[in-house]
Design a protein around this motif. Structure first.
Motif, PDB file in Angstrom:
ATOM      1  N   GLU A 145       7.346  -3.601 -11.103  1.00 37.93           N
ATOM      2  CA  GLU A 145       8.573  -2.815 -11.022  1.00 37.93           C
ATOM      3  C   GLU A 145       8.764  -2.181  -9.650  1.00 37.93           C
ATOM      4  N   SER A 146       7.671  -2.020  -8.896  1.00 32.86           N
ATOM      5  CA  SER A 146       7.766  -1.413  -7.561  1.00 32.86           C
ATOM      6  C   SER A 146       7.529  -2.444  -6.458  1.00 32.86           C
ATOM      7  N   SER A 147       7.850  -3.687  -6.732  1.00 31.79           N
ATOM      8  CA  SER A 147       7.500  -4.780  -5.813  1.00 31.79           C
ATOM      9  C   SER A 147       8.149  -4.667  -4.436  1.00 31.79           C
ATOM     10  N   PHE A 148       9.217  -3.865  -4.289  1.00 35.36           N
ATOM     11  CA  PHE A 148       9.864  -3.709  -2.985  1.00 35.36           C
ATOM     12  C   PHE A 148       9.594  -2.322  -2.398  1.00 35.36           C
ATOM     13  N   ILE A 149       8.584  -1.653  -2.918  1.00 37.93           N
ATOM     14  CA  ILE A 149       8.195  -0.336  -2.416  1.00 37.93           C
ATOM     15  C   ILE A 149       6.865  -0.483  -1.698  1.00 37.93           C
ATOM     16  N   ASN A 150       6.855  -0.162  -0.415  1.00 36.88           N
ATOM     17  CA  ASN A 150       5.662  -0.358   0.405  1.00 36.88           C
ATOM     18  C   ASN A 150       5.624   0.686   1.514  1.00 36.88           C
ATOM     19  N   GLY A 151       4.452   1.253   1.733  1.00 35.55           N
ATOM     20  CA  GLY A 151       4.285   2.227   2.801  1.00 35.55           C
ATOM     21  C   GLY A 151       4.914   3.577   2.508  1.00 35.55           C
ATOM     22  N   GLN A 152       5.087   3.916   1.232  1.00 32.95           N
ATOM     23  CA  GLN A 152       5.784   5.141   0.864  1.00 32.95           C
ATOM     24  C   GLN A 152       4.847   6.172   0.236  1.00 32.95           C
ATOM     25  N   VAL A 153       5.294   7.415   0.243  1.00 33.04           N
ATOM     26  CA  VAL A 153       4.559   8.514  -0.379  1.00 33.04           C
ATOM     27  C   VAL A 153       5.360   9.003  -1.583  1.00 33.04           C
ATOM     28  N   LEU A 154       4.787   8.861  -2.766  1.00 27.39           N
ATOM     29  CA  LEU A 154       5.434   9.331  -3.989  1.00 27.39           C
ATOM     30  C   LEU A 154       4.819  10.680  -4.356  1.00 27.39           C
ATOM     31  N   VAL A 155       5.641  11.728  -4.286  1.00 25.32           N
ATOM     32  CA  VAL A 155       5.184  13.085  -4.566  1.00 25.32           C
ATOM     33  C   VAL A 155       5.339  13.375  -6.056  1.00 25.32           C
ATOM     34  N   VAL A 156       4.258  13.844  -6.667  1.00 22.05           N
ATOM     35  CA  VAL A 156       4.264  14.178  -8.095  1.00 22.05           C
ATOM     36  C   VAL A 156       3.876  15.653  -8.194  1.00 22.05           C
ATOM     37  N   ASP A 157       4.869  16.520  -8.028  1.00 22.72           N
ATOM     38  CA  ASP A 157       4.549  17.950  -7.899  1.00 22.72           C
ATOM     39  C   ASP A 157       5.459  18.868  -8.711  1.00 22.72           C
ATOM     40  N   GLY A 158       6.261  18.314  -9.611  1.00 24.89           N
ATOM     41  CA  GLY A 158       7.131  19.165 -10.404  1.00 24.89           C
ATOM     42  C   GLY A 158       8.170  19.901  -9.584  1.00 24.89           C
ATOM     43  N   GLY A 159       8.476  19.405  -8.410  1.00 26.01           N
ATOM     44  CA  GLY A 159       9.478  20.032  -7.555  1.00 26.01           C
ATOM     45  C   GLY A 159       8.947  21.147  -6.666  1.00 26.01           C
ATOM     46  N   MET A 160       7.628  21.312  -6.601  1.00 28.76           N
ATOM     47  CA  MET A 160       7.051  22.402  -5.803  1.00 28.76           C
ATOM     48  C   MET A 160       7.459  22.335  -4.332  1.00 28.76           C
ATOM     49  N   SER A 161       7.597  21.130  -3.805  1.00 27.05           N
ATOM     50  CA  SER A 161       7.923  20.982  -2.384  1.00 27.05           C
ATOM     51  C   SER A 161       9.420  20.858  -2.126  1.00 27.05           C
ATOM     52  N   ALA A 162      10.248  21.096  -3.172  1.00 21.66           N
ATOM     53  CA  ALA A 162      11.682  20.827  -3.044  1.00 21.66           C
ATOM     54  C   ALA A 162      12.509  22.040  -2.632  1.00 21.66           C
ATOM     55  N   TYR A 163      11.925  23.228  -2.606  1.00 21.04           N
ATOM     56  CA  TYR A 163      12.750  24.408  -2.369  1.00 21.04           C
ATOM     57  C   TYR A 163      12.132  25.316  -1.316  1.00 21.04           C
ATOM     58  N   ALA A 175       2.836   7.588 -12.688  1.00 18.96           N
ATOM     59  CA  ALA A 175       3.361   7.243 -11.367  1.00 18.96           C
ATOM     60  C   ALA A 175       2.517   6.139 -10.740  1.00 18.96           C
ATOM     61  N   ALA A 176       1.198   6.219 -10.944  1.00 18.47           N
ATOM     62  CA  ALA A 176       0.303   5.171 -10.438  1.00 18.47           C
ATOM     63  C   ALA A 176       0.602   3.833 -11.088  1.00 18.47           C
ATOM     64  N   LEU A 177       0.900   3.855 -12.379  1.00 14.25           N
ATOM     65  CA  LEU A 177       1.249   2.622 -13.083  1.00 14.25           C
ATOM     66  C   LEU A 177       2.489   1.986 -12.470  1.00 14.25           C
ATOM     67  N   PHE A 178       3.485   2.800 -12.186  1.00 12.91           N
ATOM     68  CA  PHE A 178       4.701   2.282 -11.561  1.00 12.91           C
ATOM     69  C   PHE A 178       4.394   1.604 -10.225  1.00 12.91           C
ATOM     70  N   LEU A 179       3.589   2.252  -9.385  1.00 13.28           N
ATOM     71  CA  LEU A 179       3.282   1.686  -8.073  1.00 13.28           C
ATOM     72  C   LEU A 179       2.411   0.442  -8.166  1.00 13.28           C
ATOM     73  N   ALA A 180       1.624   0.327  -9.223  1.00 14.68           N
ATOM     74  CA  ALA A 180       0.762  -0.846  -9.394  1.00 14.68           C
ATOM     75  C   ALA A 180       1.489  -2.020 -10.028  1.00 14.68           C
ATOM     76  N   SER A 181       2.621  -1.754 -10.655  1.00 12.58           N
ATOM     77  CA  SER A 181       3.312  -2.775 -11.447  1.00 12.58           C
ATOM     78  C   SER A 181       4.348  -3.547 -10.631  1.00 12.58           C
ATOM     79  N   CYS A 196       0.841  -1.184   0.000  1.00 14.62           N
ATOM     80  CA  CYS A 196       0.000   0.000   0.000  1.00 14.62           C
ATOM     81  C   CYS A 196       0.879   1.238   0.000  1.00 14.62           C
ATOM     82  N   ASN A 197       0.728   2.056  -1.012  1.00 19.21           N
ATOM     83  CA  ASN A 197       1.507   3.278  -1.141  1.00 19.21           C
ATOM     84  C   ASN A 197       0.584   4.470  -1.367  1.00 19.21           C
ATOM     85  N   VAL A 198       1.184   5.639  -1.407  1.00 20.70           N
ATOM     86  CA  VAL A 198       0.428   6.886  -1.534  1.00 20.70           C
ATOM     87  C   VAL A 198       0.989   7.717  -2.679  1.00 20.70           C
ATOM     88  N   LEU A 199       0.097   8.286  -3.464  1.00 23.11           N
ATOM     89  CA  LEU A 199       0.471   9.302  -4.444  1.00 23.11           C
ATOM     90  C   LEU A 199       0.067  10.657  -3.883  1.00 23.11           C
TER      91      LEU A 199
END
Length: 270
Positions: free
Chosen positions: A239-257, A231-237, A188-191
């Motif tokens: 390819e992300s089989s060892f990613i669990n309990g994480q939050v994937l931010v899709v914001d164009g870097g808005m929260s990076a600075y 990004a949702a496709l990646f988390l459902a596939s 279970c992950n979060v976008l």
């Protein structure tokens, strides 16, 4: 419609809030990658439009009308997916209560009904879909759940506190699900999207506000529904089989600075 990659070939997916915007884009991407998709929306006519687009490209999808805050309707959607497709391998939750935007004001001024409405759809909706999908995933030996949160969960826009609180709760819920069911092969992950241009956000923000948002991303453009869908496709596939309990931010870097960066840019340009 199947792509060469076919990352979801043989899988079935249930996508809520899939009548428009990010949900619709995700349902279409999943179908292109080989999934059979149950397109769930409170408005069946909107769900049917998404399904029509999928079928036009040769994909497999069915529309289903359900209010995710109603447990009986959620149970019905899940049972339909199981009967029609043989199970639910992927659960993607996007359903959100958009009708309360104008009333979601500062806490001391808000009506309790606004809070209850936002929490029922955005947070309890994720609880109910997970509750009814999980037994099928457990029996199948695994699955993937992705819940939609938002940058609003930790970056306030000064307003929409009920929405922000619901989306923060989604993160806590998702981490709990990841821990509780991870050993049974269920991730279970979060976008967490930033500002994504869609029919819903175009109603929420004026042209001037949109220009301000563009000034606050570290990319040349604002986000589009397909950006989140991929990004949702990646988390459902797998390819992300060892990613669990994480939050994937899709914001164009808005929260990076730091927040003063756009002002510094303007000063430098002058």
């Amino acid at each position: 419609m199947g792509s060469a990659a076919g990352r979801l070939t043989g899988k079935s997916a249930l996508v809520t809030g899939a009548g428009s915007g990010i949900g619709a884009a995700t349902a279409e991407v999943f179908a292109r990658e080989g999934a059979k998709v149950l397109v769930v929306d409170v408005d069946k006519s909107k769900a049917s439009v998404t399904v029509d687009r999928i079928r036009e490209e040769g994909g497999v999808a069915e529309p289903f009308a359900a209010d995710v805050s109603d447990e009986d309707q959620v149970a019905g959607a899940v049972e339909f997916a199981v009967e029609r497709f043989g199970g639910v391998d992927v659960l993607q939750n996007y359903a959100s209560e958009r009708s309360l935007v104008a009333e979601d004001v500062f806490v001391a001024e808000a009506d309790l009904s606004v809070w209850l409405g936002q929490l029922r759809v955005d947070l309890l909706g994720c609880v109910l879909t997970a509750k009814h999908v999980l037994p099928h995933m457990v029996r199948a030996g695994g699955g993937s759940i992705t819940n939609a949160s938002s940058l609003a969960a930790w970056l306030s826009l000064e307003g929409r506190p009920a929405y922000a609180t619901a989306k923060a709760g989604v993160i806590g819920l998702s981490k709990s699900l990841a821990v509780e069911y991870g050993k049974q092969g269920i991730r279970c992950n979060v976008l967490a999207p930033g500002h994504i241009v869609s029919p819903a956000t175009e109603k929420m923000f004026s042209a001037a506000q949109t220009e301000v948002l563009l000034d606050h991303v570290a990319t040349p453009r604002l986000g589009r529904p397909d950006d989140v869908a991929m990004a949702a496709l990646f988390l459902a596939s797998p390819e992300s089989s060892f990613i669990n309990g994480q939050v994937l931010v899709v914001d164009g870097g808005m929260s990076a600075y730091a927040p003063m960066v756009p002002s510094f840019r303007r000063l430098a340009a002058q």
